[in-house]
Scaffold this motif. Structure first.
Motif, PDB file in Angstrom:
ATOM      1  N   ASN A  86       0.796  -1.237   0.000  1.00  0.00           N
ATOM      2  CA  ASN A  86       0.000   0.000   0.000  1.00  0.00           C
ATOM      3  C   ASN A  86       0.826   1.283   0.000  1.00  0.00           C
ATOM      4  O   ASN A  86       0.288   2.357   0.226  1.00  0.00           O
ATOM      5  CB  ASN A  86      -0.994   0.030   1.172  1.00  0.00           C
ATOM      6  N   LEU A  88       2.755   4.270  -1.847  1.00  0.00           N
ATOM      7  CA  LEU A  88       2.768   4.922  -3.155  1.00  0.00           C
ATOM      8  C   LEU A  88       3.784   6.052  -3.135  1.00  0.00           C
ATOM      9  O   LEU A  88       3.952   6.748  -2.136  1.00  0.00           O
ATOM     10  CB  LEU A  88       1.392   5.486  -3.509  1.00  0.00           C
ATOM     11  N   TYR A  90       4.944   9.614  -4.593  1.00  0.00           N
ATOM     12  CA  TYR A  90       4.358  10.819  -5.173  1.00  0.00           C
ATOM     13  C   TYR A  90       5.442  11.824  -5.537  1.00  0.00           C
ATOM     14  O   TYR A  90       6.343  12.091  -4.751  1.00  0.00           O
ATOM     15  CB  TYR A  90       3.401  11.486  -4.178  1.00  0.00           C
ATOM     16  N   GLN A 147       1.431   6.007   2.414  1.00  0.00           N
ATOM     17  CA  GLN A 147       0.578   4.816   2.428  1.00  0.00           C
ATOM     18  C   GLN A 147      -0.722   5.167   1.709  1.00  0.00           C
ATOM     19  O   GLN A 147      -1.344   6.186   1.979  1.00  0.00           O
ATOM     20  CB  GLN A 147       0.282   4.359   3.843  1.00  0.00           C
ATOM     21  N   ALA A 148      -1.142   4.301   0.787  1.00  0.00           N
ATOM     22  CA  ALA A 148      -2.395   4.497   0.063  1.00  0.00           C
ATOM     23  C   ALA A 148      -3.559   4.099   0.966  1.00  0.00           C
ATOM     24  O   ALA A 148      -3.403   3.295   1.883  1.00  0.00           O
ATOM     25  CB  ALA A 148      -2.404   3.651  -1.206  1.00  0.00           C
ATOM     26  N   ASP A 149      -4.716   4.657   0.683  1.00  0.00           N
ATOM     27  CA  ASP A 149      -5.914   4.309   1.460  1.00  0.00           C
ATOM     28  C   ASP A 149      -6.415   2.922   1.122  1.00  0.00           C
ATOM     29  O   ASP A 149      -6.312   2.414   0.096  1.00  0.00           O
ATOM     30  CB  ASP A 149      -7.023   5.314   1.173  1.00  0.00           C
TER      31      ASP A 149
END
Length: 149
Positions: A86, A88, A90, A147-149
């Motif tokens: 999870n 990511l 950016y 961390q992605a949702d």
């Protein structure tokens, strides 16, 4: 810097990008969290060449920057080269981007990225893209890993 051979299968495990937006084909050299050298084989099959420019295909500068950013993303992984579930990467900033020569189908784009610093969750990199040992693009990039949702 250590010569390595991280192929596309491993890159696909590390980066969330997929066709047509995956811009790194191979990792050639790596010193984890310090410096990386990657490769993008530029082919006429890239979808952006249809409109950039018909009859005179030129790789868009933003795609070269994306290739540099993806290379920088690979550099954020530790020595184990494993992606935390999870997480990511950016792109949060760019400074001093300069384009010095065109990149066309048939070129091999070599990206060299080094860590300038890491402070409060923000990575800063110095990045160069070359073709035939001539600089095509250079920039300072800033990125973070969340961390992605």
């Amino acid at each position: 810097m250590n010569a390595v051979d991280i192929d596309i299968r491993k890159i696909l495990k590390l980066l969330p990008h997929r066709y047509p937006f995956l811009m790194v084909d191979r990792v050639l050299e790596l010193e984890p969290q310090k410096r990386i050298k990657t490769l993008k084989n530029v082919t006429m099959n890239e979808p952006y060449f249809q409109g950039h420019f018909p009859g005179h295909p030129v790789m868009p500068g933003v795609m070269i920057l994306e290739a540099l950013a993806q290379s920088a993303g690979l550099l954020t992984f530790g020595a184990d080269m494993e992606r935390k579930e999870n997480s990511l990467y950016y792109f949060v900033g760019i400074d001093g981007a300069r384009f010095k020569q065109v990149v066309t189908p048939g070129d091999q784009l070599h990206m060299t990225v080094s860590v300038e610093r890491y402070i409060r969750g923000i990575w800063k990199f110095k990045a160069f893209a070359t073709v035939d040992d001539k600089v095509a693009c250079e920039a300072e990039l800033m990125c973070t890993v969340k961390q992605a949702d």
